[in-house]
Design a protein around this motif. Structure first.
Motif, mmCIF file in Angstrom:
data_model
loop_
_atom_site.group_PDB
_atom_site.id
_atom_site.type_symbol
_atom_site.label_atom_id
_atom_site.label_comp_id
_atom_site.label_asym_id
_atom_site.label_seq_id
_atom_site.Cartn_x
_atom_site.Cartn_y
_atom_site.Cartn_z
ATOM 1 N N VAL A 208 -70.667 4.390 -22.122
ATOM 2 C CA VAL A 208 -70.734 3.904 -20.749
ATOM 3 C C VAL A 208 -69.655 2.850 -20.538
ATOM 4 O O VAL A 208 -69.413 2.009 -21.394
ATOM 5 N N ARG A 209 -68.970 2.945 -19.392
ATOM 6 C CA ARG A 209 -67.954 1.964 -19.015
ATOM 7 C C ARG A 209 -68.536 1.065 -17.931
ATOM 8 O O ARG A 209 -68.939 1.547 -16.870
ATOM 9 N N VAL A 210 -68.572 -0.228 -18.213
ATOM 10 C CA VAL A 210 -69.285 -1.194 -17.375
ATOM 11 C C VAL A 210 -68.285 -2.119 -16.678
ATOM 12 O O VAL A 210 -67.344 -2.603 -17.310
ATOM 13 N N PRO A 211 -68.467 -2.396 -15.380
ATOM 14 C CA PRO A 211 -67.588 -3.357 -14.711
ATOM 15 C C PRO A 211 -67.594 -4.700 -15.422
ATOM 16 O O PRO A 211 -68.638 -5.177 -15.881
ATOM 17 N N MET A 212 -66.406 -5.312 -15.522
ATOM 18 C CA MET A 212 -66.316 -6.592 -16.230
ATOM 19 C C MET A 212 -65.754 -7.710 -15.347
ATOM 20 O O MET A 212 -65.235 -8.701 -15.847
ATOM 21 N N GLY A 213 -65.915 -7.540 -14.034
ATOM 22 C CA GLY A 213 -65.686 -8.654 -13.123
ATOM 23 C C GLY A 213 -64.276 -8.865 -12.646
ATOM 24 O O GLY A 213 -64.049 -9.664 -11.741
ATOM 25 N N ASN A 214 -63.320 -8.165 -13.229
ATOM 26 C CA ASN A 214 -61.925 -8.352 -12.815
ATOM 27 C C ASN A 214 -61.329 -7.069 -12.241
ATOM 28 O O ASN A 214 -60.111 -6.936 -12.133
ATOM 29 N N GLY A 215 -62.196 -6.120 -11.901
ATOM 30 C CA GLY A 215 -61.743 -4.829 -11.403
ATOM 31 C C GLY A 215 -61.647 -3.763 -12.474
ATOM 32 O O GLY A 215 -61.516 -2.577 -12.173
ATOM 33 N N GLY A 216 -61.694 -4.169 -13.732
ATOM 34 C CA GLY A 216 -61.641 -3.222 -14.838
ATOM 35 C C GLY A 216 -63.019 -2.911 -15.381
ATOM 36 O O GLY A 216 -64.027 -3.474 -14.951
ATOM 37 N N ARG A 217 -63.052 -2.018 -16.362
ATOM 38 C CA ARG A 217 -64.320 -1.615 -16.977
ATOM 39 C C ARG A 217 -64.230 -1.715 -18.494
ATOM 40 O O ARG A 217 -63.171 -1.491 -19.080
ATOM 41 N N MET A 218 -65.360 -2.031 -19.096
ATOM 42 C CA MET A 218 -65.460 -2.221 -20.545
ATOM 43 C C MET A 218 -66.288 -1.094 -21.140
ATOM 44 O O MET A 218 -67.377 -0.787 -20.659
ATOM 45 N N MET A 219 -65.763 -0.470 -22.197
ATOM 46 C CA MET A 219 -66.444 0.649 -22.851
ATOM 47 C C MET A 219 -67.468 0.146 -23.872
ATOM 48 O O MET A 219 -67.177 -0.749 -24.669
ATOM 49 N N TRP A 220 -68.647 0.750 -23.833
ATOM 50 C CA TRP A 220 -69.699 0.500 -24.822
ATOM 51 C C TRP A 220 -70.231 1.847 -25.306
ATOM 52 O O TRP A 220 -70.302 2.808 -24.548
ATOM 53 N N HIS A 221 -70.630 1.894 -26.578
ATOM 54 C CA HIS A 221 -71.352 3.041 -27.127
ATOM 55 C C HIS A 221 -72.717 2.541 -27.582
ATOM 56 O O HIS A 221 -72.812 1.527 -28.288
ATOM 57 N N ILE A 222 -73.764 3.257 -27.189
ATOM 58 C CA ILE A 222 -75.133 2.804 -27.436
ATOM 59 C C ILE A 222 -75.868 3.831 -28.282
ATOM 60 O O ILE A 222 -75.932 5.014 -27.934
ATOM 61 N N TRP A 223 -76.425 3.365 -29.391
ATOM 62 C CA TRP A 223 -77.251 4.200 -30.268
ATOM 63 C C TRP A 223 -78.687 3.682 -30.196
ATOM 64 O O TRP A 223 -78.923 2.470 -30.266
ATOM 65 N N GLY A 224 -79.633 4.592 -30.089
ATOM 66 C CA GLY A 224 -81.045 4.204 -30.086
ATOM 67 C C GLY A 224 -81.525 3.661 -28.761
ATOM 68 O O GLY A 224 -82.533 2.949 -28.706
ATOM 69 N N GLU A 225 -80.852 4.007 -27.686
ATOM 70 C CA GLU A 225 -81.241 3.494 -26.369
ATOM 71 C C GLU A 225 -82.656 3.963 -26.027
ATOM 72 O O GLU A 225 -83.022 5.116 -26.240
ATOM 73 N N GLY A 226 -83.470 3.045 -25.508
ATOM 74 C CA GLY A 226 -84.836 3.368 -25.135
ATOM 75 C C GLY A 226 -85.818 3.374 -26.281
ATOM 76 O O GLY A 226 -86.997 3.690 -26.094
ATOM 77 N N SER A 227 -85.366 3.011 -27.478
ATOM 78 C CA SER A 227 -86.247 3.025 -28.652
ATOM 79 C C SER A 227 -87.199 1.839 -28.694
ATOM 80 O O SER A 227 -88.186 1.862 -29.436
ATOM 81 N N GLY A 228 -86.881 0.793 -27.945
ATOM 82 C CA GLY A 228 -87.686 -0.429 -27.999
ATOM 83 C C GLY A 228 -87.366 -1.318 -29.174
ATOM 84 O O GLY A 228 -87.971 -2.379 -29.341
ATOM 85 N N LYS A 229 -86.410 -0.907 -30.010
ATOM 86 C CA LYS A 229 -86.024 -1.716 -31.163
ATOM 87 C C LYS A 229 -85.183 -2.911 -30.713
ATOM 88 O O LYS A 229 -84.571 -2.872 -29.641
ATOM 89 N N PRO A 230 -85.141 -3.978 -31.512
ATOM 90 C CA PRO A 230 -84.357 -5.164 -31.141
ATOM 91 C C PRO A 230 -82.902 -4.799 -30.871
ATOM 92 O O PRO A 230 -82.341 -3.898 -31.504
ATOM 93 N N ILE A 231 -82.291 -5.496 -29.941
ATOM 94 C CA ILE A 231 -80.910 -5.215 -29.543
ATOM 95 C C ILE A 231 -79.940 -5.913 -30.477
ATOM 96 O O ILE A 231 -80.074 -7.100 -30.774
ATOM 97 N N LEU A 232 -78.932 -5.150 -30.919
ATOM 98 C CA LEU A 232 -77.849 -5.678 -31.744
ATOM 99 C C LEU A 232 -76.525 -5.282 -31.114
ATOM 100 O O LEU A 232 -76.241 -4.095 -30.930
ATOM 101 N N LEU A 233 -75.703 -6.272 -30.803
ATOM 102 C CA LEU A 233 -74.367 -6.033 -30.289
ATOM 103 C C LEU A 233 -73.363 -6.107 -31.432
ATOM 104 O O LEU A 233 -73.435 -7.009 -32.273
#
Length: 311
Positions: free
Chosen positions: A31-56
């Motif tokens: 997912v590419r997320v807006p980062m406030g300056n008109g651009g977007r930041m790419m993230w890859h997410i594993w285990g989304e919706g699992s309820g497990k603690p979040i680790l960046l």
């Protein structure tokens, strides 16, 4: 100009490094997320919706989420993993100022606010340049960060043993030259054992460094992590490779820097590994990170089980 990866060694089973990377990437949501300056930041997410603690996971300089390719799936068994491409690196758009750490940090802050579940706490693991960014993010999200694990963190005002200069990788280089120079840079900076420099590492190095816009090395040479450390109240822990090229043989100096701010700071050293410890010693690294971030009761059990392995 298209990059020529034809000289990059294949996997033992005949697959290309690119095919392996795509297979791991396909197990995540990108997912590419807006980062406030008109651009977007790419993230890859594993285990989304699992309820497990979040680790960046924040990667190193001139890198991308691929720095964590041996970690994301094992870690997702314990955490909901958000692996970032830092602004101006990987598939993320650049910050306003590619030489300013706060310009990078404010883009990451905006993306995190749009991406993460509101009010939910999380941990961050930051490798090299990613540790520098994590230190700055800590000032902005102090109440929500459970712990930051610094991995070979850059930007510290500490002794660094001189070494050979890295060579710039250029798209117009012949395939053999491009792969050879990428291997050389990896052996100098990233891995301690040259035998560990495989096709995935070489492919990653070519791909990431030739598209990097953010000047992470400039920020590291300005000691930006040391500058912000006095303001960091989030608990910090370290994981370093024993032979980290940015640190060896001066690791005690790093320990002293952190303990001057947090007296209970714990440094964990992975034997035999270099700077890119999460790749070179992935199993030991994953086990140690899981142990560090476990809840207190679970951590005591994991620590007892792992005694005699990772220092």
């Amino acid at each position: 100009m298209a990059l020529d990866y034809s000289a990059v060694p294949r996997m033992p089973d005949g697959r290309t490094a690119a095919e392996h990377i795509r297979e791991i990437e396909a197990t995540a949501r990108a997912v590419r997320v807006p980062m406030g300056n008109g651009g977007r930041m790419m993230w890859h997410i594993w285990g989304e919706g699992s309820g497990k603690p979040i680790l960046l996971l924040f990667h190193g300089g001139s890198g991308s989420w691929i720095h964590w390719i041996r970690n994301v799936q094992p870690l997702s068994e314990h955490f909901t993993v958000y692996a970032a491409d830092m602004p101006g690196l990987g598939d993320s758009d650049p910050p306003d100022d590619v030489r300013d750490i706060w310009s990078v940090t404010h883009c990451v802050q905006a993306a995190m606010q749009g991406l993460l579940p509101a009010e939910e706490k999380f941990a961050i693991t930051g490798f090299s340049f990613g540790g520098m960014v994590a230190g700055h993010i800590a000032v902005l999200f102090a109440q929500r960060i459970r712990r930051i694990v610094m991995v070979g963190a850059g930007g510290l005002k500490a002794t660094r043993k001189p070494g050979p200069k890295l060579r710039k990788l250029l798209p117009e280089m012949p395939a053999e030259t491009l792969a050879a120079e990428a291997r050389r840079n990896l052996e100098i900076l990233m891995l301690h054992d040259p035998a560990g420099v495989d096709g995935i590492a070489i492919h990653m190095q070519i791909l990431n460094t030739t598209r990097a816009k953010t000047r992470s090395r400039d920020m590291g040479q300005q000691f930006k992590l040391s500058e912000v450390l006095p303001r960091v109240k989030v608990p910090l822990t370290g994981i370093w490779g024993e032979f980290d090229s940015t640190t060896y043989p001066n690791i005690q100096e790093r320990i002293d820097l952190f303990r001057a701010r947090q007296p209970d700071f714990e440094m964990n050293v992975i034997p035999g590994a270099g700077h890119w410890v999460a790749y070179e010693a992935a199993d030991a690294f994953n086990a140690k990170l899981i142990e560090i971030l476990a809840e207190p009761q679970a951590r005591s059990t994991l620590t007892a089980a792992s005694r005699g392995g990772v220092a």
